[in-house]
Design an enzyme around this catalytic site. Structure first.
Site, PDB file in Angstrom:
ATOM      1  N   LYS A 164     -31.292  26.600 -21.975  1.00 22.97           N
ATOM      2  CA  LYS A 164     -30.194  27.069 -21.461  1.00 22.97           C
ATOM      3  C   LYS A 164     -30.090  28.598 -21.584  1.00 22.97           C
ATOM      4  O   LYS A 164     -29.530  29.367 -20.687  1.00 22.97           O
ATOM      5  CB  LYS A 164     -28.923  26.313 -22.002  1.00 22.97           C
ATOM      6  N   ARG A 222     -31.842  35.561 -15.570  1.00 23.08           N
ATOM      7  CA  ARG A 222     -31.213  36.163 -14.420  1.00 23.08           C
ATOM      8  C   ARG A 222     -30.696  37.220 -14.940  1.00 23.08           C
ATOM      9  O   ARG A 222     -30.663  38.467 -14.139  1.00 23.08           O
ATOM     10  CB  ARG A 222     -29.817  34.940 -14.208  1.00 23.08           C
ATOM     11  N   HIS A 270     -43.402  41.794   0.120  1.00 25.92           N
ATOM     12  CA  HIS A 270     -44.667  41.549  -0.562  1.00 25.92           C
ATOM     13  C   HIS A 270     -44.372  40.053  -1.188  1.00 25.92           C
ATOM     14  O   HIS A 270     -43.377  39.530  -1.284  1.00 25.92           O
ATOM     15  CB  HIS A 270     -44.745  42.384  -1.801  1.00 25.92           C
ATOM     16  N   CYS A 310     -21.280  32.941 -18.886  1.00 26.38           N
ATOM     17  CA  CYS A 310     -22.609  32.659 -19.552  1.00 26.38           C
ATOM     18  C   CYS A 310     -23.646  33.897 -19.679  1.00 26.38           C
ATOM     19  O   CYS A 310     -23.987  34.164 -20.538  1.00 26.38           O
ATOM     20  CB  CYS A 310     -23.340  31.616 -18.809  1.00 26.38           C
ATOM     21  N   LYS A 363     -17.831  37.479  -9.597  1.00 23.79           N
ATOM     22  CA  LYS A 363     -18.887  37.329  -8.564  1.00 23.79           C
ATOM     23  C   LYS A 363     -18.080  36.921  -7.230  1.00 23.79           C
ATOM     24  O   LYS A 363     -16.874  36.498  -7.264  1.00 23.79           O
ATOM     25  CB  LYS A 363     -20.060  36.442  -8.943  1.00 23.79           C
ATOM     26  N   ARG A 367     -13.663  35.728 -15.806  1.00 21.95           N
ATOM     27  CA  ARG A 367     -14.203  36.287 -17.151  1.00 21.95           C
ATOM     28  C   ARG A 367     -15.399  37.245 -16.794  1.00 21.95           C
ATOM     29  O   ARG A 367     -15.858  37.115 -16.337  1.00 21.95           O
ATOM     30  CB  ARG A 367     -14.489  34.904 -17.724  1.00 21.95           C
TER      31      ARG A 367
END
Length: 229
Positions: free
Chosen positions: A54, A61, A92, A108, A165, A172
């Site tokens: 996890k 990321r 590429h 996260c 996002k 948060r």
């Protein structure tokens, strides 16, 4: 816990899962429970391996976002378009750069890498560097805004986007909020809106930009970009 905000119900059913129990019996029982609704594959392992998986997924990321964000700093100093660079580099067959942003937020990705560095700081130099790169992005964005407005005395600003996002209402660890905070601490007059965040919506783009010197899009929600068009 492999879910994407904004698409939770689809992902909670279809994503593969790594299940780690304190022993084989607990792993088997957990897998039985998950198999009642999960269509993805279930992989059983021990609890430490599952937890590290996890953390690694979110760290992966974070590191990849940091690479692109760092490249955006380089292209900014060179005066060239980072989006053009990414588009051409991704031609590429084994390169897949992500898009740069104003930082990393959510519950996260900004936090999980630190759990790995805490258990082995000597061997996580790359992870720690990536965290610093992404944590510094709001300051970089605030500096760009400051330079852009340097010729305007006491500029009045409208910002769009408060979530961490696009296409989510989750604020948060939001880098957008951090950018706004930095500028406000420096005395800038800022009104901020987000159509997905409770209490921060707006009636019309024309109304909220009336008498303003600058409109800044910090989060490109579809709802915001449709209004811009």
């Amino acid at each position: 816990e492999r879910i994407l905000p904004g698409d939770i119900f689809q992902e909670i059913v279809n994503n593969d899962r790594v299940i780690g129990g304190v022993n084989k019996k607990s792993s088997k029982l957990a897998a039985k429970m998950y198999s009642s609704f999960v269509k993805g594959n279930l992989y059983s392992t021990d609890d430490v391996t599952a937890e590290l998986c996890k953390l690694v997924e979110n760290t992966y990321r974070d590191v990849n976002i940091a690479l692109t964000n760092e490249l955006s700093l380089v292209t900014d100093s060179l005066g060239i378009d980072i989006n053009r660079v990414i588009s051409l580099a991704n031609k590429h067959p084994r390169v897949n750069l992500l898009n740069p942003g104003i930082g990393v937020g959510g519950h996260c990705i900004p936090l999980d890498p630190w759990f790995i560095t805490e258990i082995d700081p000597a061997n996580t130099v790359l992870i720690q560097t990536a965290r610093r790169v992404n944590d510094n992005m709001p300051s970089f964005i605030a500096r760009k805004i400051r330079i852009m407005l340097k010729e305007i005395k006491n500029p009045k600003i409208t910002t769009l986007g408060l979530a961490y996002k696009a296409n989510t209402n989750d604020t948060r660890e939001s880098p957008a909020i951090e950018v706004i905070g930095i500028l406000r601490d420096e005395g800038y007059d800022i009104d901020c809106y987000d159509p997905l965040v409770d209490g921060k919506g707006y009636i019309s783009l024309t109304k909220i930009t009336e008498g303003k010197d600058c409109l800044i899009i910090l989060v490109d929600h579809d709802a915001i970009m449709n209004d811009i068009k």
